[in-house]
Design an enzyme around this catalytic site. Structure first.
Site: not given
Length: 613
Positions: A2, A27, A75, A100-101, A484, A488, A491, A507, A608
């Site tokens: 990360c 991050r 990460w 990274n990646g 949202e 939150k 998360e 339903h 992040k």
């Protein structure tokens, strides 16, 4: 991914690298490491599974004295979090590399290198890259040439920082699909995956382009493009105060950023509206030519930004009378679609580096879209450079992984976009627009009033600490806000939460409602009020516990809602309720997480800036 930090300097750099890693902790990561070349030109490395503070503690007992080195927070993507899988990786005690990646063809390259006699000590894709560079170096005898040859074999999205003991005053950086910047100093130079890592050292940055390779030295550096030609890139001055990346009086960055939202929205609006209309030039000098041609808007985003896009669909269609589509970036990329005529392609990203959203933008630029617009919080980011039009949200630095002020400024920007398209599409009504813009200007003050309900929301949170599930509901533009709010809660508190349109309870979700299920509802006044109240009765009849945000508190003094928990909200224009009503949902998730003792700013398994698929 990360975080990457690298340095070539006259002064000792171990402390600088650790400080840079600390500034990248927001991050998200699971291990950390550092590698340097010491005064005897020996490669030294230290890695830990855990936090940067543990790496710092290890350095206090095993100090590394050097003027050149690289450091990393990882990460996990390939291989479990462990010291063995932590960066930097080395090859033959000669090369060290951070990454990274994701290197997508690492398995094929690994087999090739195994046949050449290389040994692998980790489960990662990254170790392949460092061995590949060493392999090419044995064939070519030149550091830069070896890196370039290796990069030509790599597939995927990545940023690399690498050094060799044969060149103790050089660090080479590579960017392909993942961000990497150069920090310019006096007789010292740096690379990092985020300029925030270097703000205490320099404010002068160069953002590398895809396929760029930088050869970094003590007094100078040279950037080479994909063809190997020396190129110059623009230098940007980043004037962010260090206080922006400190918690100050707050226990967590997330709380600080929630409380900064009135100022963030005021900054987003400053200089962009008059008393009666939006200034179209705020989206770029070409906007006044492009916007009158728009017959369709395609919104693309991920995560929280996707919820902002969902709200914008209501605004664009109701205000500008222009059809609007919303899609998750990772889905848009991999399906066949029927493209609309004269469609404006709009991407939303807090960082401007989100891998799927950036890939979608690049795909769109190859298609027959009228133009592209990015709404972003980071100047100089890849999307800001590559889109035709752009809007900087000015939210300021956001450290907490769970986005708050970046989200509300995205909403503000999208409302300005809807109003601008309304003006350009000859749908404007001066009286209505003047009222809406006046209330938009008053919004920071209304949010400040909602923030004063913090203690009441904290009391709500006590009822959630032992809960395993929660349901969020809303109608119209508040349905995406329910999504949202649920995101939150998931998360940062790790409570399973889902958002639904209030009318969808019958339903399916109503089957989940019982005396142990909290239901959080957004119920402003307006044309849908009676229907929303009926939905609340459905919940109450099944024993569900109601937590209601409303500006119609008088209706909840009746016996029918005697046991509902109510937080009063200010009344305002219905189109602005999504921005206002998201604030208490952010605070609720925050306080629940604090009571549960989770890592609020760095929730588990999340990062992040998501720069890989």
């Amino acid at each position: 991914m990360c975080g990457i930090v690298g340095a070539v300097a006259k002064r000792p750099i171990a402390g600088l690298l650790i400080d840079g890693l600390k500034k990248l902790e927001y991050r998200g990561y699971d291990s950390a490491g550092i590698a340097v070349i010491d005064a005897q030109h020996q490669l030294k490395r230290l890695r830990v599974a855990g936090k940067v503070r543990e790496l710092e503690n290890a350095l206090s007992t095993q100090p590394l004295y050097a003027h050149m080195g690289i450091a990393h927070t990882r990460w996990a993507t390939h291989g479990v979090p462990s010291e063995q899988n932590a960066h930097p990786f080395i090859s033959h005690d000669k090369f060290a590399l951070v990454h990274n990646g994701i290197i997508e063809n690492h398995s094929i390259l690994r087999e090739k290198l195994l046949r050449e006699g290389y040994q692998f000590l980790s489960e990662t894709d990254t170790e392949t890259a460092v061995h590949l560079i060493h392999y090419h170096y044995t064939q070519m005898g030149d550091f830069l040439s070896a890196v370039r040859a290796a990069v030509n074999e790599l597939e995927g999205a990545y940023a690399l920082g690498v050094f060799s003991t044969d060149y103790p005053d050089r660090v080479i950086g590579v960017r392909q699909g993942a961000p990497l910047v150069i920090g310019k100093g006096q007789n010292e130079n740096f690379i990092a995956s985020d300029p925030l890592a270097l703000l205490s050292i320099t404010q002068q940055f160069i953002y590398l382009e895809d396929y760029d390779i930088v050869d970094l030295g003590l007094h100078a550096f040279q950037i080479y493009d994909r063809q190997g030609q020396a190129v110059n890139r623009e230098t940007h001055t980043l004037s962010v105060g260090l206080d922006a990346i400190e918690r100050g009086e707050y226990r967590h960055f997330m709380k600080k950023e929630i409380m900064e939202q009135p100022e963030a929205i005021a900054s987003c609006l400053e200089g962009r509206i008059t008393k009666s209309h939006v200034l179209p030039a705020i989206f770029g000098p070409k906007a006044e030519t492009i916007f009158p041609q728009v017959e369709h808007v395609q919104l693309i985003a991920c995560g929280t930004s996707y919820h902002a896009a969902m709200v914008a669909r209501y605004w664009i269609e109701s205000l500008a009378r222009i059809p609007c589509s919303v899609e998750v970036a990772s889905e848009f990329r991999y399906r066949e679609m029927a493209q609309s005529k004269n469609s404006l392609f709009v991407t939303l990203s807090q960082s401007g580096e989100t891998a799927d959203t950036l890939a979608a933008l690049r795909l769109a630029k190859k298609m027959d879209y009228l133009s592209s617009l990015v709404i972003c919080n980071v100047p100089g980011s890849t999307m800001m450079r590559e889109a035709d039009l752009h809007f900087l949200t000015r939210a300021g630095v956001e450290i907490g992984v769970a986005s708050t002020k970046a989200f509300v400024t995205q909403l503000t920007a999208l409302l300005l976009l809807a109003l601008t398209l309304r003006q350009q599409n000859k749908q404007a009504d001066e009286k209505i627009d003047r009222e809406l813009i006046e209330q938009l200007q008053n919004l920071p003050g209304l949010i400040q009033k909602v923030l004063q309900q913090d203690e009441m929301i904290a009391n709500w949170a006590k009822a959630f600490t032992e809960k395993q599930h929660a349901i969020f509901i809303g109608r119209g533009t508040l349905y995406p806000i329910a999504l949202e709010g649920a995101l939150k809660m998931k998360e940062i508190s790790y409570i399973h939460a889902e958002g639904y349109p209030s009318g969808e309870l019958k339903h399916g979700p109503l089957a989940l409602v019982d005396t142990s299920m909290p239901v959080i509802a957004t119920v402003p006044g307006g044309t849908l009020l009676e229907k929303s109240l009926s939905n609340l009765q459905e919940v109450r009849a099944r024993g569900g516990k109601l937590y209601v945000l409303t500006d119609q508190t008088h209706l909840f003094h009746q016996d029918a809602f005697a046991d509902a928990h109510i937080i009063p909200m200010p009344s305002l224009h219905p189109l602005l309720t999504p921005i206002l009503y998201t604030i208490p949902l952010q605070l609720l998730a925050y306080h629940v997480a604090v009571l549960k003792g989770t890592d609020v700013d760095q929730p588990r398994n999340l990062a992040k800036s998501v720069t890989v698929e």
